[in-house]
Design an enzyme around this catalytic site. Structure first.
Site, PDB file in Angstrom:
ATOM      1  N   LYS A  44       0.860  -1.189   0.000  1.00  0.00           N
ATOM      2  CA  LYS A  44       0.000   0.000   0.000  1.00  0.00           C
ATOM      3  C   LYS A  44       0.894   1.235   0.000  1.00  0.00           C
ATOM      4  O   LYS A  44       1.934   1.266   0.677  1.00  0.00           O
ATOM      5  CB  LYS A  44      -0.884   0.006   1.262  1.00  0.00           C
ATOM      6  N   CYS A 130      -2.622  10.063  -6.373  1.00  0.00           N
ATOM      7  CA  CYS A 130      -3.661   9.762  -5.387  1.00  0.00           C
ATOM      8  C   CYS A 130      -4.749  10.825  -5.517  1.00  0.00           C
ATOM      9  O   CYS A 130      -4.492  12.018  -5.313  1.00  0.00           O
ATOM     10  CB  CYS A 130      -3.130   9.768  -3.964  1.00  0.00           C
TER      11      CYS A 130
HETATM   12  C1  LIG Z   1      -2.723   6.394  -2.503  1.00  0.00           C
HETATM   13  C2  LIG Z   1      -3.966   6.869  -2.552  1.00  0.00           C
HETATM   14  C3  LIG Z   1      -4.981   6.301  -3.433  1.00  0.00           C
HETATM   15  C4  LIG Z   1      -6.226   5.995  -2.944  1.00  0.00           C
HETATM   16  C5  LIG Z   1      -6.633   6.267  -1.538  1.00  0.00           C
HETATM   17  O1  LIG Z   1      -5.911   5.841  -0.603  1.00  0.00           O
HETATM   18  O2  LIG Z   1      -7.672   6.957  -1.413  1.00  0.00           O
HETATM   19  N1  LIG Z   1      -7.194   5.502  -3.779  1.00  0.00           N
HETATM   20  C6  LIG Z   1      -6.948   5.298  -5.099  1.00  0.00           C
HETATM   21  O3  LIG Z   1      -7.835   4.843  -5.871  1.00  0.00           O
HETATM   22  N2  LIG Z   1      -5.716   5.570  -5.611  1.00  0.00           N
HETATM   23  C7  LIG Z   1      -4.720   6.064  -4.829  1.00  0.00           C
HETATM   24  O4  LIG Z   1      -3.601   6.303  -5.366  1.00  0.00           O
END
Ligand SMILES: C=Cc1c(C(=O)O)[nH]c(=O)[nH]c1=O
Length: 311
Positions: A44, A130
């Site tokens: 993550k 993000c």
């Molecule tokens: C790292 C945050 C991301 C997130 C998030 O943690 O909200 N959701 C996504 O679809 N893509 C992202 O790059």
């Protein structure tokens, strides 16, 4: 059939892995990825300090995919560095990916220094896309900010580095972004992240499905497939051949994997479908990919990679 694929000095048994954010939050999820049939895995996106993320509900499954505004919840870079150190000791021959992200310019640099100064020997994916940090535009939609971060990173970062990009929707944007990316010794790009700031509604209550940002969130799944195919194809046509491409978006079957490779992808990540089906999806996708290759008369990936035909 030979499903091996290579990025830089790293060769993977097959091209499949999870998309960052899916099945990779903690040790249990990461161990389940290790136990799966995937060719690699990514953590993550990690920030310098742990983050709780946005208020819930922040994720919803949709008929044709998913919407999320997680808000970058993660256990912090130290947690993931500990995990990969243990993993590397147990699997010295297998390379994995770490995803990093900063909510400020300084944090992007700080978290990258943590990897540079660590014993991590795999590949690093810096997330420039993000969509769900309130008040923060997606870095890669700001060319000047992208240049500023990549200039700073390559002034000290010597390990294999790739960037996670948001989707682009205009050929001039592909030209502009590719011209920037071609100036750096990137190991890869990953296209694409979720389609930022979509909105879906609960039919019973006329209410947005997720709480953060008035219901605005990144869209994944089947909705994303046509955009992902185009982004992989457009960047493959524009990037230097030494920059490899990870294709992400809309993968649910072996044919979807095949089509991203046909557009030029070297590795293929699975997000929404992995969240919905679990890590056993990788065994199914590999079986289906091999069936499609056999149907088409191919025995390895380079035979058809980038071989999309046009009329
Ligand atoms: C790292 C945050 C991301 C997130 C998030 O943690 O909200 N959701 C996504 O679809 N893509 C992202 O790059």
């Amino acid at each position: 059939l030979d499903l091996t694929t290579t990025i830089g000095n790293y060769t993977f048994a097959n091209p499949l892995m999870n998309a960052s954010g899916v099945n990779c939050f903690d040790k249990d999820e990461l161990d389940a990825m290790v136990a799966s049939a995937s060719g690699s895995m990514v953590t993550k996106s990690a920030t310098v300090k742990p983050r709780p993320g946005n208020p819930e509900p922040r994720y919803a499954d949709l008929t044709l995919g998913s919407i999320n505004s997680m808000g970058l919840p993660n256990l912090g870079i130290d947690y993931y560095l500990d995990y990969v150190a243990t993993y590397q000791a147990a699997h010295p021959a297998d390379a994995i990916f770490m995803s990093i992200v900063g909510t400020t310019f300084d944090d992007n640099i700080a978290v990258a220094h943590r990897i540079q100064d660590s014993d991590f020997a795999g590949l690093t994916e810096i997330n420039l896309s993000c969509p769900n940090v309130p008040g923060e535009p997606q870095t890669a939609y700001d060319p000047a900010q992208t240049v500023k971060i990549l200039d700073a990173l390559f002034s000290f970062f010597t390990k294999p580095l790739g960037v996670k990009l948001p989707p682009f929707f205009d050929l001039a944007q592909f030209d502009q972004m590719a011209a920037i990316l071609n100036r750096y010794p990137l190991a890869f790009i990953n296209t694409m992240n979720s389609i930022g700031n979509g909105l879906m509604i609960d039919a019973e209550t006329d209410t947005a499905l997720i709480k953060p940002k008035g219901g605005f969130g990144g869209i994944g799944g089947a909705y994303a497939k046509p955009i992902a195919l185009a982004n992989v194809r457009a960047f493959r046509q524009r990037l230097n051949s030494n920059i490899r491409i990870i294709g992400t978006g809309g993968v649910h079957t072996g044919r979807d994997v095949y089509e991203l490779i046909l557009c030029g992808a070297d590795m293929v990540q699975v997000g929404t479908a992995l969240h919905q089906e679990g890590p056993q999806i990788f065994a199914r996708l590999l079986t289906e990919l091999q069936a499609e290759m056999t149907r088409k008369g191919y025995t390895n990936l380079p035979e058809f990679r980038g071989a999309l035909k046009t009329l």
